[in-house]
Design a protein around this motif. Sequence first.
Motif, short mmCIF file in Angstrom:
data_model
loop_
_atom_site.label_atom_id
_atom_site.label_comp_id
_atom_site.label_asym_id
_atom_site.label_seq_id
_atom_site.Cartn_x
_atom_site.Cartn_y
_atom_site.Cartn_z
N UNK A 47 -0.22 -4.99 3.82
CA UNK A 47 -0.42 -3.54 3.84
C UNK A 47 0.86 -2.82 3.46
N UNK A 48 2.00 -3.24 4.01
CA UNK A 48 3.28 -2.61 3.65
C UNK A 48 3.55 -2.75 2.16
N UNK A 49 3.21 -3.90 1.59
CA UNK A 49 3.40 -4.09 0.15
C UNK A 49 2.47 -3.17 -0.64
N UNK A 50 1.22 -3.06 -0.20
CA UNK A 50 0.27 -2.19 -0.89
C UNK A 50 0.70 -0.74 -0.82
N UNK A 72 9.60 -9.44 4.08
CA UNK A 72 8.94 -9.98 2.89
C UNK A 72 8.37 -8.85 2.03
N UNK A 73 7.92 -7.78 2.69
CA UNK A 73 7.31 -6.66 1.96
C UNK A 73 8.34 -5.82 1.22
N UNK A 74 9.54 -5.66 1.79
CA UNK A 74 10.50 -4.71 1.21
C UNK A 74 11.56 -5.35 0.32
N UNK A 75 11.76 -6.66 0.42
CA UNK A 75 12.89 -7.28 -0.28
C UNK A 75 12.82 -7.10 -1.78
N UNK A 76 11.63 -7.24 -2.37
CA UNK A 76 11.52 -7.12 -3.82
C UNK A 76 11.85 -5.73 -4.33
N UNK A 77 11.79 -4.76 -3.44
CA UNK A 77 12.12 -3.38 -3.82
C UNK A 77 13.56 -3.03 -3.45
N UNK A 78 14.32 -4.03 -3.06
CA UNK A 78 15.69 -3.76 -2.64
C UNK A 78 15.76 -2.92 -1.38
N UNK A 79 14.70 -3.01 -0.55
CA UNK A 79 14.59 -2.15 0.61
C UNK A 79 15.25 -2.73 1.85
#
Length: 234
Positions: A47-50, A72-79
Amino acid sequence: MAEIHERTAAFLDRTYTSETVLDAAGAPLELFPHSVERRAGEALRDLAMAEGAARTIEVGLALGISALFLCQAVLDRGGRHLAIDPFQEESWNGAGLRTLRDAGVADAVDVVEEESQLALPRLISEGREFDFGFIDGDHRFEGVFLDLYYMTRLVMPGGAVVVDDMWMPSVRMAVAYVERNLGATLEPGALPNGFGWSRRRLSRGVRRGSGDMAVLRLPSERPELRWDDFVAPY
């Protein structure tokens, strides 16, 4: 980044297999009932990724497992993820902090070891903003209510706040108040079957495990309430 993802996924695999984590001294602690089940954690992450979340906030670090899913949800966005837990040393012997280190995400997480009713308003006064919130801390009504109220100020308009342990009447009462008075909308379809909550379910007694998380969608504009506005939760 791929290496961190692999390390975090491998850590979660080992942890759910052994059903334990290690505290700061290396002693094992049982994963349940203090951590999200894997299916619930994956639903939270998805849900966080979506939502496209890059800034997530959580009340209740405990053993650190839900924090890993949000990382896991935020890492790809540099979050970054922020977790609040005043009892990390007192009750958990640093287990959540060790989980973050062992899973390789400690550098992406800010941990505030302070009561949420003190930390959250300070974050508001600092102008902090988040895309996604998760509440799994103090389960007494007043604690959940305060966490939810401040989350409606910290999470961006239109964002999502997930509340765990909806099997508890105190939690359902706080959610019902926010849903009826602060313009938030329950989204029963936002999580996979078994997790979603609707208004109709709020006042019903349920046993633990029969859909423990609710998703509240915040309004696109924060409501301006009159001084005497109030709708009874039930």
